[in-house]
Each structure stands twice: as C-alpha cells, then as structure tokens.
Scaffold this active site. Structure first.
Site, short mmCIF file in Angstrom:
data_model
loop_
_atom_site.label_atom_id
_atom_site.label_comp_id
_atom_site.label_asym_id
_atom_site.label_seq_id
_atom_site.Cartn_x
_atom_site.Cartn_y
_atom_site.Cartn_z
N ASP A 38 0.81 -1.14 -0.05
CA ASP A 38 0.03 -0.06 -0.08
C ASP A 38 0.73 1.29 0.05
O ASP A 38 1.91 1.10 0.43
CB ASP A 38 -0.87 0.05 1.27
CG ASP A 38 -2.12 0.90 1.13
OD1 ASP A 38 -3.15 0.29 0.77
OD2 ASP A 38 -2.00 2.20 1.25
N ASP A 64 4.74 3.71 -3.95
CA ASP A 64 4.02 4.01 -4.98
C ASP A 64 4.04 2.74 -6.12
O ASP A 64 4.99 2.86 -6.86
CB ASP A 64 4.14 5.15 -5.61
CG ASP A 64 3.07 5.65 -6.59
OD1 ASP A 64 2.35 4.80 -7.29
OD2 ASP A 64 3.11 6.81 -7.27
N ASN A 91 -5.37 -4.82 -6.62
CA ASN A 91 -6.43 -4.24 -6.29
C ASN A 91 -6.30 -2.68 -6.20
O ASN A 91 -7.33 -1.84 -6.31
CB ASN A 91 -6.74 -4.64 -4.87
CG ASN A 91 -7.88 -3.78 -4.24
OD1 ASN A 91 -9.01 -3.84 -4.54
ND2 ASN A 91 -7.73 -3.04 -3.15
N TYR A 157 -10.95 6.99 -15.63
CA TYR A 157 -11.12 5.83 -14.79
C TYR A 157 -12.07 4.79 -15.57
O TYR A 157 -11.52 3.64 -15.70
CB TYR A 157 -12.03 6.17 -13.80
CG TYR A 157 -12.30 5.14 -12.96
CD1 TYR A 157 -11.46 4.97 -11.51
CD2 TYR A 157 -13.29 4.30 -12.63
CE1 TYR A 157 -11.75 3.83 -10.89
CE2 TYR A 157 -13.64 3.23 -11.82
CZ TYR A 157 -12.54 3.01 -10.76
OH TYR A 157 -12.77 1.87 -10.04
N LYS A 161 -10.22 1.03 -16.52
CA LYS A 161 -10.78 -0.36 -16.02
C LYS A 161 -11.28 -1.18 -17.04
O LYS A 161 -10.99 -2.27 -17.14
CB LYS A 161 -12.06 0.11 -15.10
CG LYS A 161 -11.53 0.66 -13.81
CD LYS A 161 -10.72 -0.37 -13.06
CE LYS A 161 -10.40 0.32 -11.62
NZ LYS A 161 -9.54 -0.57 -10.77
#
Length: 253
Positions: A38, A64, A91, A157, A161
């Site tokens: 993370d 990052d 994720n 976005y 995706k």
C-alpha cells in the site's frame, strides 16, 4: 471443496484499506501468507498487525506501485520471505473526477492510467517469471462496473478499467497452458470510504447522474473480498479469463 490457500504466498495491493484490507484478512483467515502492499504505511502496518494478532503471517511493503522500483521491491520481498508468489491481487486504484473527455487534464489522465492500469501490468510482469517457474499462479485484478459500461465513471477511470479487463483476458489466454489463471472482479458501489473529488457543476458528473439510480445496494468490502478469494482459490481451478460482477445485479440492468 477447500480453497487450497493454506501456506500459499499472496500479494494484495491497496491492502491498507477498503477491499484490499478485507481481501488481505480473508486470505490470512484461509492460512495464506500475505504481503500487504500500500502507499499508506500506517494503514499497511495496521493490517499486518491485525493479521498477526490472529496468528497469521503477513508483512508490509509500502510505496507507489506505479514506480518500477517499488514494484521490484514488492516482488522480491515476496520471493525472499515467502519463497515465491502463488497469488497476486492487483487491487490498488484511484478514482478520477468523473470528468468528461473534453475536460480531462493531462495530469488526471496520466495519473489514473498509471495507477489503475500500468501498475497492475508492472507487478504482474514482475511476478510472472516466479509463477511460471512454479508451474502455477493465480492473478485476480480489481476492475469495476466502469470496465463494463460507459456510464459509471469519468473518461480516465473508465478507460483504465476497460484496460484492466483487456489485460486480464489477454493474460488468461497467453498463459492458459502454463498453469496461470487470470480473472477479475467488477465491483459495483462499495463502501470503501473512497470519495472522488468531483465538481458537481461540471459536464461529466451532470451527464452521469441519471445513470446512478441503477446502482442498487452498496456492497461491503468483505463481499468483494469473498469473490477475490474464491477466484484465487482451488475452488476456481478451471475458471480463467472471467470478469465477475459483484454489483447486486447492476450489470444486468
């Protein structure tokens, strides 16, 4: 049927909160050893502590993931500490500003694509040699309803995706004969605490607004995590190239 995850080595990105945290905890509950990756060091370490308190095995790597050096550190740490990588869960992701294409800045476009699409590509590329050497591996990507339709997010976005969906399917085809499975979940509205920075008066949010009446019930991170764990497990041993909506039927509307 058991999950077969006991003792497996699992990397979960974006695991400091939301869906990633729920997935990391769920894998640990199945006996997997979990690398919590993370950007937020405090969040990542909190998840590791939560897993260790229940007798599980976990470690944190922060940074990052759109940077190659961080990607290399995550992959190398999993191999050195856990002996390999059995499962990769890509994720980590960020929202855009729901911007319509004419209003997307270069900075918004490049950052969203870099985090949501390039980072999963980089990390998958880094762990693939280890999976191929072992003759097995499962990759689960977090796509989105925005990867299935054009009315769920802004241009950046949505493009990112859709890219994750294509990456997942291509990976599944390219390595289907070498023991590698690749699948994705497509979450609908989920209570993760992620709040996009949206200008309600801009064209994008106003154009998308009428479509959000079809979202339905907001899911929990744990419901998304259950789908991730299933796709990574031996219970899904003949499932590859699938994009599984976890959206209370939104994709069927």
């Amino acid at each position: 049927m058991t999950t077969g995850l006991d003792g497996r080595s699992v990397i979960v990105t974006g695991a400091g909160s939301g869906i990633g945290r729920a997935a990391a905890l769920a894998f640990a509950a199945e006996g997997a050893r979990v690398l919590v990756a993370d950007l937020n060091e405090e969040g990542a370490r909190a998840v590791v502590e939560e897993i260790e308190k229940t007798g599980g095995t976990a470690l944190a790597v922060t940074g990052d993931l759109s940077e190659q050096a961080v990607v290399d550190r995550v992959a190398q740490t999993a191999v050195e500490r856990f002996g390999g990588v059995d499962v990769l869960v890509n994720n980590a992701g960020i929202m855009d500003r729901m911007s319509a294409l004419a209003d997307v800045s270069d900075a918004e476009w490049e950052r969203v694509l870099r985090v949501n699409l390039t980072a999963p590509f980089l990390l998958t590329r880094a762990v693939l040699p280890h999976m191929l050497a072992a003759g097995r591996g499962a990759v689960v990507n977090t796509a989105s309803e925005a990867g299935l339709r054009g009315s769920a997010a802004g241009a950046a976005y949505t493009a990112s995706k859709h890219g994750v969906v294509g990456l997942t399917k291509n990976l599944a085809v390219m390595y289907r004969g070498q023991g590698i499975r690749a699948n994705a979940i497509a979450p609908g509205g989920t209570a993760t605490g992620m709040v996009p920075d949206v200008d309600g008066e801009a064209h994008g949010p106003r154009a998308l607004g009428p479509y959000f009446g079809n979202v339905g019930r907001i899911s929990t991170p744990e419901e998304q995590a259950a789908a991730i764990v299933f796709l990574a497990s031996d219970a899904a041993s003949n499932i590859s190239g699938v994009v599984l909506p976890v959206d209370n039927g939104w994709s069927a509307v």
